[in-house]
Motif scaffolding. Structure first.
Motif, PDB file in Angstrom:
ATOM      1  N   GLY A 192       0.774  -1.237   0.000  1.00 17.11           N
ATOM      2  CA  GLY A 192       0.000   0.000   0.000  1.00 17.11           C
ATOM      3  C   GLY A 192       0.798   1.276   0.000  1.00 17.11           C
ATOM      4  N   ASP A 193       2.042   1.237   0.472  1.00 17.57           N
ATOM      5  CA  ASP A 193       2.805   2.474   0.586  1.00 17.57           C
ATOM      6  C   ASP A 193       3.188   3.083  -0.758  1.00 17.57           C
ATOM      7  N   SER A 194       3.037   2.332  -1.845  1.00 16.31           N
ATOM      8  CA  SER A 194       3.368   2.874  -3.164  1.00 16.31           C
ATOM      9  C   SER A 194       2.145   3.069  -4.061  1.00 16.31           C
ATOM     10  N   HIS A 195       0.963   2.726  -3.589  1.00 18.46           N
ATOM     11  CA  HIS A 195      -0.237   2.824  -4.422  1.00 18.46           C
ATOM     12  C   HIS A 195      -0.471   4.230  -4.950  1.00 18.46           C
ATOM     13  N   ALA A 196      -0.425   5.218  -4.055  1.00 16.80           N
ATOM     14  CA  ALA A 196      -0.777   6.582  -4.447  1.00 16.80           C
ATOM     15  C   ALA A 196       0.174   7.118  -5.509  1.00 16.80           C
ATOM     16  N   GLU A 197       1.471   6.993  -5.278  1.00 22.69           N
ATOM     17  CA  GLU A 197       2.444   7.540  -6.223  1.00 22.69           C
ATOM     18  C   GLU A 197       2.280   6.920  -7.608  1.00 22.69           C
ATOM     19  N   ILE A 198       2.166   5.602  -7.659  1.00 20.92           N
ATOM     20  CA  ILE A 198       2.084   4.917  -8.949  1.00 20.92           C
ATOM     21  C   ILE A 198       0.759   5.218  -9.639  1.00 20.92           C
ATOM     22  N   ALA A 199      -0.341   5.117  -8.902  1.00 17.09           N
ATOM     23  CA  ALA A 199      -1.660   5.298  -9.514  1.00 17.09           C
ATOM     24  C   ALA A 199      -1.836   6.709 -10.054  1.00 17.09           C
ATOM     25  N   ILE A 200      -1.448   7.705  -9.285  1.00 16.28           N
ATOM     26  CA  ILE A 200      -1.609   9.092  -9.733  1.00 16.28           C
ATOM     27  C   ILE A 200      -0.754   9.354 -10.967  1.00 16.28           C
ATOM     28  N   ALA A 201       0.483   8.868 -10.951  1.00 24.30           N
ATOM     29  CA  ALA A 201       1.360   9.053 -12.112  1.00 24.30           C
ATOM     30  C   ALA A 201       0.783   8.361 -13.342  1.00 24.30           C
ATOM     31  N   ALA A 202       0.248   7.167 -13.168  1.00 21.13           N
ATOM     32  CA  ALA A 202      -0.306   6.422 -14.299  1.00 21.13           C
ATOM     33  C   ALA A 202      -1.553   7.113 -14.852  1.00 21.13           C
ATOM     34  N   LEU A 203      -2.447   7.554 -13.983  1.00 18.41           N
ATOM     35  CA  LEU A 203      -3.658   8.237 -14.435  1.00 18.41           C
ATOM     36  C   LEU A 203      -3.323   9.538 -15.148  1.00 18.41           C
ATOM     37  N   ASP A 204      -2.386  10.298 -14.586  1.00 14.13           N
ATOM     38  CA  ASP A 204      -1.981  11.555 -15.218  1.00 14.13           C
ATOM     39  C   ASP A 204      -1.318  11.313 -16.573  1.00 14.13           C
ATOM     40  N   ALA A 205      -0.733  10.119 -16.743  1.00 15.22           N
ATOM     41  CA  ALA A 205      -0.104   9.764 -18.020  1.00 15.22           C
ATOM     42  C   ALA A 205      -1.115   9.183 -19.011  1.00 15.22           C
ATOM     43  N   GLY A 206      -2.396   9.140 -18.623  1.00 16.49           N
ATOM     44  CA  GLY A 206      -3.426   8.670 -19.534  1.00 16.49           C
ATOM     45  C   GLY A 206      -3.633   7.171 -19.553  1.00 16.49           C
ATOM     46  N   LYS A 207      -3.212   6.478 -18.477  1.00 18.00           N
ATOM     47  CA  LYS A 207      -3.383   5.022 -18.407  1.00 18.00           C
ATOM     48  C   LYS A 207      -4.595   4.682 -17.541  1.00 18.00           C
TER      49      LYS A 207
END
Length: 388
Positions: A75-90
């Motif tokens: 869980g400690d990496s969910h936010a960073e990865i998910a936000i970056a992926a969504l902002d990248a259009g994934k």
């Protein structure tokens, strides 16, 4: 897919199998798997059918050929990865619980809302919603099978930590897991109760406890097992959480999440009682429901066992003939089916990040209640607010 442990295996099974079984409107290509250890991630890629592997998740989400990012890390990496992926259009599928804190979950839900405006979808992996018997239970309640709901009881009980010499895995460290039994398995009980009833928890009163406060340091681990090395470390999460919740229509629910229920291996259970009947489910018998129909004559009343394997039952028609059982792994194929279909149809898949945020707020409210002598706490993102 970012991460490749226990959930990596389960999600890979879903990605590999769903297109063969359901005839999806788009073909998922298992392009690349990401892990920190080159040797183990390479082994996982070969074993589970991923075309490539890498140790750099940022490189992956920058690639033009990647459309969906599946997050199965702690869980400690969910936010960073998910936000970056969504902002990248994934499009993003993220394992539960959504994050380790309400603040992280809010940021993720905001990112998902921004992405949705551009046609990008996000979903939380509360996979037990997609066990056919659970989905059918939800449908029966919506059809009025139990009548007016009077009470809800939900629990998730396991026993893999009963041995005090079980090593200190990441799930026992708050900086990685956020919370212990409460977030890891209690989140499933919370989501299940809200999903099948259509209600939301509004306030809670509970207590959490850590039974074994020190454990041997982890030498190596896989899934829920591991081997110890020299030395001991502090357990910084809860082992058991017990709480009462009041739903937004006033109905009471009781909840338990524990990894110290001796003899219970994976007992996620829920029972919904109403003025016309009751429905009950237990994951350790996942192909069945128990149904009590109070409208029948007294002499024929009693819990009836429903075998949820007919082609008319949710998801089942794509699999085997009636009576040929499904298992734990099938929910992950159903998850892929629903996600891919939602992306192609241009609609939000459920549970959304907003629904994941709601569960995160319940988890935090339970912890706040425990810190204040089990005072009633209103579920929300603000400071402690004892319920009136």
């Amino acid at each position: 897919m970012i991460g490749h442990g226990f959930m990596g295996a389960a999600h890979s099974q879903g990605w590999r199998t769903a297109p063969r079984v359901f005839g999806l409107p788009a073909e998922p290509d298992m392009a690349v798997i990401v892990g920190r250890n080159p040797e183990t991630v390479a082994e996982s890629a070969a074993k589970w059918g991923w075309a490539e592997w890498t140790t750099d998740w940022r490189e992956v989400i920058a690639r033009d050929d990647i459309d969906i990012v599946d997050i199965v890390t702690p869980g400690d990496s969910h936010a960073e990865i998910a936000i970056a992926a969504l902002d990248a259009g994934k499009h993003v599928l993220c394992e539960k619980p959504l994050a380790n804190t309400v603040e992280e979950a809010e940021a993720m839900a905001d990112a998902a809302a921004r992405a949705a405006a551009r046609g990008i979808r996000a979903m939380v992996g509360f996979t037990y919603r997609r066990v056919p018997a659970v989905t059918f239970l939800r449908d029966l309640i919506a059809q009025g099978a139990v009548g007016r709901i009077a009470q809800v009881r939900a629990s998730y009980r396991q026993d893999w930590l009963v041995d005090p010499e079980m090593p200190l895995a990441w799930r026992l460290q708050k900086e990685h897991a956020g919370s212990g039994a409460l977030g890891d398995i209690g989140a499933h009980a919370i989501d299940l109760a809200q999903f099948v009833t259509g209600l939301k928890l509004e306030r809670v009163s509970g207590v959490v406890d850590t039974i074994v406060k020190q454990r041997p340091l982890l030498g190596s681990g896989s899934g829920l097992s591991g081997t110890a090395t020299a030395g001991y470390g502090e357990v910084t999460v809860d082992d058991v959480a017990i709480f009462t919740g009041r739903f937004d229509n006033g109905v009471l629910g009781s909840f338990e999440a524990t990894r110290f229920a001796t003899g219970r291996k994976n007992a996620l259970s829920i029972e919904v009682s109403g003025d016309k009947g009751a429905l009950a489910f237990d994951l350790e018998d996942l192909n069945t429901l128990s149904f009590y129909d109070r409208t029948k004559p007294n002499q024929t009343q009693g819990f009836t066992r429903i075998l949820v394997t007919e082609s008319e039952h949710p998801y089942v028609g794509a699999w085997w003939p009636a009576g040929h059982m499904l298992g734990y792994e099938h929910g992950f194929s159903h998850q892929v089916k629903d996600l891919v279909e939602a992306i192609v149809e241009g609609v939000d898949p459920h549970p959304t990040f907003a629904e994941g945020l709601q569960v995160q707020r319940v988890l935090t409210a339970v912890e706040q209640s425990s810190e204040h002598e089990s005072a009633w706490v209103r579920v929300g993102s603000g400071a402690l607010t004892p319920a009136a």
